[in-house]
Design a protein around this motif. Sequence first.
Motif, PDB file in Angstrom:
ATOM      1  N   SER A  61      12.453   6.007  37.408  1.00  0.00           N
ATOM      2  CA  SER A  61      13.129   4.654  38.024  1.00  0.00           C
ATOM      3  C   SER A  61      13.961   4.808  39.126  1.00  0.00           C
ATOM      4  O   SER A  61      15.013   5.343  39.308  1.00  0.00           O
ATOM      5  CB  SER A  61      13.698   4.377  36.861  1.00  0.00           C
ATOM      6  N   VAL A  62      13.109   4.310  40.272  1.00  0.00           N
ATOM      7  CA  VAL A  62      13.840   4.978  41.667  1.00  0.00           C
ATOM      8  C   VAL A  62      14.588   3.457  42.365  1.00  0.00           C
ATOM      9  O   VAL A  62      14.159   2.455  42.091  1.00  0.00           O
ATOM     10  CB  VAL A  62      12.720   5.323  42.490  1.00  0.00           C
ATOM     11  N   TYR A  63      15.623   3.952  42.797  1.00  0.00           N
ATOM     12  CA  TYR A  63      16.617   2.738  43.518  1.00  0.00           C
ATOM     13  C   TYR A  63      15.675   1.939  44.300  1.00  0.00           C
ATOM     14  O   TYR A  63      15.950   0.679  44.224  1.00  0.00           O
ATOM     15  CB  TYR A  63      17.572   3.689  44.405  1.00  0.00           C
ATOM     16  N   ASP A  64      15.125   2.366  45.438  1.00  0.00           N
ATOM     17  CA  ASP A  64      14.343   1.437  46.112  1.00  0.00           C
ATOM     18  C   ASP A  64      13.606   2.160  47.197  1.00  0.00           C
ATOM     19  O   ASP A  64      13.771   3.063  48.110  1.00  0.00           O
ATOM     20  CB  ASP A  64      15.373   0.675  47.258  1.00  0.00           C
ATOM     21  N   LEU A  65      12.158   2.080  47.059  1.00  0.00           N
ATOM     22  CA  LEU A  65      11.007   2.607  47.983  1.00  0.00           C
ATOM     23  C   LEU A  65      11.097   2.519  49.287  1.00  0.00           C
ATOM     24  O   LEU A  65      10.167   2.702  49.903  1.00  0.00           O
ATOM     25  CB  LEU A  65       9.793   2.895  47.213  1.00  0.00           C
ATOM     26  N   GLN A  66      11.771   1.237  49.709  1.00  0.00           N
ATOM     27  CA  GLN A  66      11.830   0.995  51.256  1.00  0.00           C
ATOM     28  C   GLN A  66      12.795   1.839  52.052  1.00  0.00           C
ATOM     29  O   GLN A  66      12.536   2.082  53.002  1.00  0.00           O
ATOM     30  CB  GLN A  66      12.481  -0.571  51.187  1.00  0.00           C
ATOM     31  N   ASN A  67      13.499   2.620  51.163  1.00  0.00           N
ATOM     32  CA  ASN A  67      14.430   3.728  51.958  1.00  0.00           C
ATOM     33  C   ASN A  67      13.744   4.914  52.019  1.00  0.00           C
ATOM     34  O   ASN A  67      13.285   5.440  51.094  1.00  0.00           O
ATOM     35  CB  ASN A  67      15.670   3.830  50.952  1.00  0.00           C
ATOM     36  N   PRO A  68      13.767   5.438  53.248  1.00  0.00           N
ATOM     37  CA  PRO A  68      12.953   6.939  53.505  1.00  0.00           C
ATOM     38  C   PRO A  68      13.609   7.876  52.619  1.00  0.00           C
ATOM     39  O   PRO A  68      12.818   8.908  52.039  1.00  0.00           O
ATOM     40  CB  PRO A  68      13.186   7.238  55.036  1.00  0.00           C
TER      41      PRO A  68
END
Length: 350
Positions: A61-68
């Motif tokens: 469960s990843v925070y945000d995949l827009q962030n590199p």
Amino acid sequence: MKNLKIVRLCAVIGAACLALVGCASGADDSPGAKGASNGGTSSSYERIQFDKKEPLRIGYSVYDLQNPYWQSYSAGVQAAAKEKGVEAVIVDQKSDQSAQVSGSLDLVNQGVSALVITPVQPDALPASIDAAHAAKIPVIVADIGAVGDYDAYLLSNNYEGGVVAAKYLMEQLASVEGKHKVGVIELHPGSVVGEQRVAGFKETLAGNDAFEVVASLDGNDTVDGGFSAAQDMLSANPDLAAIYAANDDSAIGAQRALETAKKSTANGFVLIGFDGSKGALDLIQKGLMTATIAQDPYGQGRKAVEIALDFLAGKSPAYDDEAQRTIYFPVELVDSKNIAQFQVSRAEQK
């Protein structure tokens, strides 16, 4: 039986959502956020016997995949899982607290073998952890902050990064006579990651009488905030010799302030950031920034999978802080001398 599981799941989601009402707006403002130690652990923690479900699947469960940064972290999870013959199930929570609660619980309900979570809000973790443990699933908290009865907390060694930065600064100015004035750009108030990075730096520098921290200002984690903080420091201390910023965006802002003040690293000023971001690496290559303390999200993603598989094999990971069940991942100083090698090694991760 199926209806009973649904009722339990709904109850857990409801409890978690209630917990979110009182959460701080900052993702790392909780006691355990990215710090060297974590005030959110429970003294009642007891290791349980985990089920090695077949086929093995690691849920992330990843925070945000827009962030590199989290893109790289996720790539590390996927690469390690593939090497070990394990399926990786990645769920992007898009910086949404409620989505993370429901998304994490959905992974539990899918029957993953282990759960890795980068929490949007650490205070919401206990509900997901309790649900996972009820299904005999280990939980590895991956950065940001850890609260509850998690089984392992993996994060960069932020305090040590500050220590490395201070030692490097002392080396850079060792041949320059006189007292050296230093400015520090902090992260926003309540950010324990920032507190640890700054503490490691200041406490190490305090042992050298040739250095004095004359200003320590909040840069609000941004380029604009770093610019403003650095301008204030340079205005009050025209003879400032160095700036250490607790993240690279603040350091990038500080570099712009140096230009305005007609100062530069080419003329002996020392500017150090923290993160290893592309923007900072570009400035180092151009000779406009001295160094950055680089984190390794890809390596941490791989490590998270290794920890999960250890639990499923009935083994305990090698904790750096056993009381807090914390594992620190190394950081690396990057400057003009090693940047080419560093970039090659990072390119090989992709």
